[in-house]
Enzyme design. Sequence first.
Site, PDB file in Angstrom:
ATOM      1  N   LYS A 103      -7.559   7.173   9.637  1.00 24.44           N
ATOM      2  CA  LYS A 103      -9.017   7.100   9.782  1.00 24.44           C
ATOM      3  C   LYS A 103      -9.427   7.587  11.154  1.00 24.44           C
ATOM      4  O   LYS A 103      -8.824   7.220  12.162  1.00 24.44           O
ATOM      5  CB  LYS A 103      -9.500   5.664   9.588  1.00 24.44           C
ATOM      6  CG  LYS A 103      -9.592   5.272   8.131  1.00 24.44           C
ATOM      7  CD  LYS A 103     -10.345   3.965   7.956  1.00 24.44           C
ATOM      8  CE  LYS A 103     -10.225   3.512   6.506  1.00 24.44           C
ATOM      9  NZ  LYS A 103     -10.724   2.140   6.313  1.00 24.44           N
ATOM     10  N   PHE A 150     -14.005   2.953   3.214  1.00 25.38           N
ATOM     11  CA  PHE A 150     -12.996   2.170   2.512  1.00 25.38           C
ATOM     12  C   PHE A 150     -12.499   2.945   1.296  1.00 25.38           C
ATOM     13  O   PHE A 150     -13.275   3.298   0.410  1.00 25.38           O
ATOM     14  CB  PHE A 150     -13.549   0.807   2.081  1.00 25.38           C
ATOM     15  CG  PHE A 150     -12.471  -0.102   1.587  1.00 25.38           C
ATOM     16  CD1 PHE A 150     -11.605  -0.733   2.475  1.00 25.38           C
ATOM     17  CD2 PHE A 150     -12.292  -0.314   0.221  1.00 25.38           C
ATOM     18  CE1 PHE A 150     -10.581  -1.557   2.021  1.00 25.38           C
ATOM     19  CE2 PHE A 150     -11.270  -1.142  -0.247  1.00 25.38           C
ATOM     20  CZ  PHE A 150     -10.411  -1.770   0.660  1.00 25.38           C
ATOM     21  N   ASP A 167       0.456   3.438   4.306  1.00 28.04           N
ATOM     22  CA  ASP A 167      -0.577   4.145   3.562  1.00 28.04           C
ATOM     23  C   ASP A 167      -1.653   4.705   4.484  1.00 28.04           C
ATOM     24  O   ASP A 167      -2.059   5.840   4.358  1.00 28.04           O
ATOM     25  CB  ASP A 167      -1.196   3.228   2.481  1.00 28.04           C
ATOM     26  CG  ASP A 167      -1.632   1.862   3.017  1.00 28.04           C
ATOM     27  OD1 ASP A 167      -1.514   1.605   4.236  1.00 28.04           O
ATOM     28  OD2 ASP A 167      -2.093   1.035   2.206  1.00 28.04           O
ATOM     29  N   GLY A 209       0.780  -1.239   0.000  1.00 28.79           N
ATOM     30  CA  GLY A 209       0.000   0.000   0.000  1.00 28.79           C
ATOM     31  C   GLY A 209       0.807   1.281   0.000  1.00 28.79           C
ATOM     32  O   GLY A 209       0.398   2.287  -0.574  1.00 28.79           O
ATOM     33  N   ASP A 239      -5.550   2.442  10.376  1.00 28.50           N
ATOM     34  CA  ASP A 239      -6.956   2.046  10.521  1.00 28.50           C
ATOM     35  C   ASP A 239      -7.154   1.480  11.926  1.00 28.50           C
ATOM     36  O   ASP A 239      -7.280   2.241  12.881  1.00 28.50           O
ATOM     37  CB  ASP A 239      -7.292   1.048   9.404  1.00 28.50           C
ATOM     38  CG  ASP A 239      -8.742   0.612   9.425  1.00 28.50           C
ATOM     39  OD1 ASP A 239      -9.579   1.344   9.957  1.00 28.50           O
ATOM     40  OD2 ASP A 239      -9.043  -0.477   8.891  1.00 28.50           O
TER      41      ASP A 239
HETATM   42  P1  5GP Z   1      -4.756  -1.642  10.397  1.00 29.00           P
HETATM   43  O1  5GP Z   1      -3.813  -2.724  10.806  1.00 29.00           O
HETATM   44  O2  5GP Z   1      -4.392  -0.262  10.907  1.00 29.00           O
HETATM   45  O3  5GP Z   1      -6.189  -1.992  10.637  1.00 29.00           O
HETATM   46  O4  5GP Z   1      -4.740  -1.629   8.834  1.00 29.00           O
HETATM   47  C1  5GP Z   1      -3.767  -1.081   8.141  1.00 29.00           C
HETATM   48  C2  5GP Z   1      -3.712  -1.635   6.751  1.00 29.00           C
HETATM   49  O5  5GP Z   1      -4.977  -2.084   6.263  1.00 29.00           O
HETATM   50  C3  5GP Z   1      -3.282  -0.518   5.859  1.00 29.00           C
HETATM   51  O6  5GP Z   1      -1.886  -0.472   5.773  1.00 29.00           O
HETATM   52  C4  5GP Z   1      -3.952  -0.877   4.552  1.00 29.00           C
HETATM   53  O7  5GP Z   1      -3.101  -1.725   3.828  1.00 29.00           O
HETATM   54  C5  5GP Z   1      -5.200  -1.620   4.958  1.00 29.00           C
HETATM   55  N1  5GP Z   1      -6.340  -0.689   4.984  1.00 29.00           N
HETATM   56  C6  5GP Z   1      -6.924  -0.112   6.046  1.00 29.00           C
HETATM   57  N2  5GP Z   1      -7.937   0.689   5.685  1.00 29.00           N
HETATM   58  C7  5GP Z   1      -8.006   0.607   4.343  1.00 29.00           C
HETATM   59  C8  5GP Z   1      -8.850   1.225   3.364  1.00 29.00           C
HETATM   60  O8  5GP Z   1      -9.762   2.023   3.620  1.00 29.00           O
HETATM   61  N3  5GP Z   1      -8.595   0.893   2.070  1.00 29.00           N
HETATM   62  C9  5GP Z   1      -7.618   0.025   1.706  1.00 29.00           C
HETATM   63  N4  5GP Z   1      -7.464  -0.207   0.406  1.00 29.00           N
HETATM   64  N5  5GP Z   1      -6.793  -0.561   2.593  1.00 29.00           N
HETATM   65  C10 5GP Z   1      -6.994  -0.272   3.898  1.00 29.00           C
HETATM   66 MG    MG Z   2      -0.878  -1.589   4.356  1.00 25.00          MG
END
Ligand code: 5GP
Ligand code: MG
Length: 185
Positions: A139, A160, A108, A52, A111
Amino acid sequence: MSGARERVLIDEARIAQRVGALAEEILGGLAFEPRSGASERDALVMIPVLTGALVFTADLIRRMPVPLSVKPLTIQSYPGRATSSQGATLRDPVPGGLSGRHVIVVDDILDSGATLALLRDRILEQGPASLRICVLLRKLKERAAPVEADFAGFDIPDEFVVGYGLDYDGLYRNLPDIRVLEGVG
Ligand code: 5GP
Ligand code: MG
């Protein structure tokens, strides 16, 4: 993919302007002076979280005219058509040789925080001189894992998004802007 709609959230010009400003923020906040002509040992280490952060990192590092090295790793947390985190897994070993180095993790999007919390802890085990986290998108939501970004490009609603490196089921990474993908997941 039928029924999916895309709505531009952040256009190319805003991304470019913000990435430049982020590079300046990062350079201004460096806790050390990277010497010009420094050896790899003295340089800043950027760790992009692939796939990402590929596009973001490519743009960001070209706005950072200091000695730096890039040591990417791949983490998958949204496999295939998932649109919510399925828990982070490290597919690659965390880059080594970080002891005493100034490290910046580049992702990227922040979340749930699971990915960056996992990676942060693994890097801290190596005893870096400093560790900063830089994300393009953050987010606005409660995080499952306690992790904060030191640098964040844009705060966005809990939707998303795709484009500028972010995918849905492997596609959309090559969009030049960031779009909300509606009607999936
Ligand atoms: P976390 O571990 O913080 O939940 O997720 C992080 C990873 O999930 C990010 O690096 C990304 O690759 C993916 N991710 C989280 N939210 C989104 C989103 O809205 N769109 C996309 N395409 N990937 C996301
Ligand atoms: Mg990622």
